[in-house]
Scaffold this active site. Sequence first.
Site, PDB file in Angstrom:
ATOM      1  N   PHE A  93      14.690  -1.553 -13.605  1.00 54.03           N
ATOM      2  CA  PHE A  93      14.475  -0.115 -13.223  1.00 54.03           C
ATOM      3  C   PHE A  93      13.832   0.004 -12.001  1.00 54.03           C
ATOM      4  CE2 PHE A  93      14.019   4.183 -13.178  1.00 54.03           C
ATOM      5  CZ  PHE A  93      15.210   4.814 -13.070  1.00 54.03           C
TER       6      PHE A  93
ATOM      7  N   ASP B  85       7.630  -4.236  -8.229  1.00 58.93           N
ATOM      8  CA  ASP B  85       7.389  -2.969  -8.537  1.00 58.93           C
ATOM      9  C   ASP B  85       6.623  -2.522  -9.762  1.00 58.93           C
ATOM     10  OD1 ASP B  85       8.174  -0.350  -9.298  1.00 58.93           O
ATOM     11  OD2 ASP B  85      10.292  -0.426  -9.616  1.00 58.93           O
TER      12      ASP B  85
ATOM     13  N   LYS C 179       4.059   6.709 -10.386  1.00 62.04           N
ATOM     14  CA  LYS C 179       3.658   7.525 -11.511  1.00 62.04           C
ATOM     15  C   LYS C 179       2.446   7.849 -11.554  1.00 62.04           C
ATOM     16  CE  LYS C 179       7.609   6.252 -14.221  1.00 62.04           C
ATOM     17  NZ  LYS C 179       8.718   5.096 -13.853  1.00 62.04           N
TER      18      LYS C 179
HETATM   19  C1  LIG Z   1       9.956   5.265 -12.991  1.00 58.41           C
HETATM   20  C2  LIG Z   1      10.107   4.097 -12.126  1.00 58.41           C
HETATM   21  C3  LIG Z   1      10.954   3.985 -11.010  1.00 58.41           C
HETATM   22  C4  LIG Z   1      11.349   5.390 -10.252  1.00 58.41           C
HETATM   23  O1  LIG Z   1      10.321   6.219 -10.037  1.00 58.41           O
HETATM   24  P1  LIG Z   1      10.698   7.832  -9.651  1.00 58.41           P
HETATM   25  O2  LIG Z   1       9.498   8.365  -9.376  1.00 58.41           O
HETATM   26  O3  LIG Z   1      11.366   8.334 -11.036  1.00 58.41           O
HETATM   27  O4  LIG Z   1      11.704   7.929  -8.487  1.00 58.41           O
HETATM   28  C5  LIG Z   1      10.791   2.963 -10.264  1.00 58.41           C
HETATM   29  N1  LIG Z   1      10.395   1.801 -10.843  1.00 58.41           N
HETATM   30  C6  LIG Z   1       9.775   1.583 -11.708  1.00 58.41           C
HETATM   31  C7  LIG Z   1       9.461   0.336 -12.418  1.00 58.41           C
HETATM   32  C8  LIG Z   1       9.950   2.901 -12.577  1.00 58.41           C
HETATM   33  O5  LIG Z   1       9.105   2.825 -13.900  1.00 58.41           O
END
Ligand SMILES: *Cc1c(COP(=O)(O)O)cnc(C)c1O
Length: 417
Positions: A150, A235, A264
């Site tokens: 994700f 990520d 986050k």
């Molecule tokens: C939550 C998340 C995103 C996206 O972040 P947003 O602030 O919602 O755009 C991208 N990568 C990972 C691993 C995430 O957990």
Amino acid sequence: MHHRPSATIKCNNPVTVMTNSAAPHLLPVFARADIGFERGEGVWLIATNGDCYLDFTSGVAVNALGHAHPALVKALQEQATKLWHMSNLFQSPDGEKLAARLCSESFADFVFFCNSGAEALEGVIKLVRHHHFSKGHPERYRIITFEGAFHGRTLATLAATGSAKYLEGFGPPMDGFDQVAHGDIEAVKKAIGPATAGILIEPIQGEGGVRSAPLGFLKALRQLCDEKGLLLAFDEVQTGMGRTGDLFAHRRTGVTPDVMSLAKALGGGFPIGAVLATADAASGMGPGSHGSTFGGNPLAIAAANAVLDVMLRPGFFDHVQKMSLLLKQKLASVIDRHPDIVSEVRGEGLLIGIKAVVPSGDLIAALRNEKLLTVGAGDNVVRFLPPLIVTEAEIEDSVIRLERACAALSGSKRTAS
Ligand SMILES: *Cc1c(COP(=O)(O)O)cnc(C)c1O
């Protein structure tokens, strides 16, 4: 034994009652639970009807220091009296300070600030492509990603995420991503071609179901990238900022990326994202190559500097690891007692998933009945994401609530059969 929020907060003191019809104008893209909250304190959230909930969502791994942490409140209040917004046409001393701290704690030489996780990933993707472009290889633009990943909800990050259910109906997915099976190094090797620019992976897949990259896999990716001149991008939007028991998850793996995304928990609840990169990886990013109006906003920078002040105090990550061990042990014993409801504990630090045997949504609802808030994830997993400042008593409290939710679900199963 039932721990409560401090005496300043009165629980079960009805204020207003919220119903689903309370939000007829919010675009209904979220399946919202029928509870609204009006304040929080530490790991506690107080609903508009006065009920107190133990918050093991942390706003999906965002409120790492819990709600209304005094250091964050102070930093934001002080900044609010000075300067809210400043364009990137001018110097940013506090932004430079935050960037320097993130660099000194990591592999990176440069930081770009933005406002969210998806935006950080957009920055990562652009930086990886520009790296090769600036070195005379515009044909190298493709990025290898992994099943179950994700990376966000913008068009590029959705294409990187590669999930059919999120992509459907939004036209042709953006080109440039090759998705392979998670943990399959042979599949990665096969996917590498003359157009490959880099590899993008979450050290632990959060949304995908708290799935850790297999032992040795990250090392093998690092080696492949070095051999083939590819950039390795992590990520760490969810795993970063203390969540897995260190400031960044990869610091516990011994593998260092060339590029990393954060968001986050970086602002402890204030929106901010970041792209971190080595000087070589970032070599293509000169003036004008990327930008953001709000990125590096003084309020966000003040919040993130305050988050780092707290996290870099001696013992902070030791506490996370200690609470992690306790939570995992307690969860394992619940699994022993309720194998008909839950089957497996996963994850690192306080990024913990329990695989449900019943539909995960049923378990989340049963936990909500016990006033414990958790988050779903792929693979029928329920995530326990408490604020990192959670105490032993609060961990024990959460497990008592889980135990009761499991008993309730077992009971209703027996009645049904
Ligand atoms: C939550 C998340 C995103 C996206 O972040 P947003 O602030 O919602 O755009 C991208 N990568 C990972 C691993 C995430 O957990």
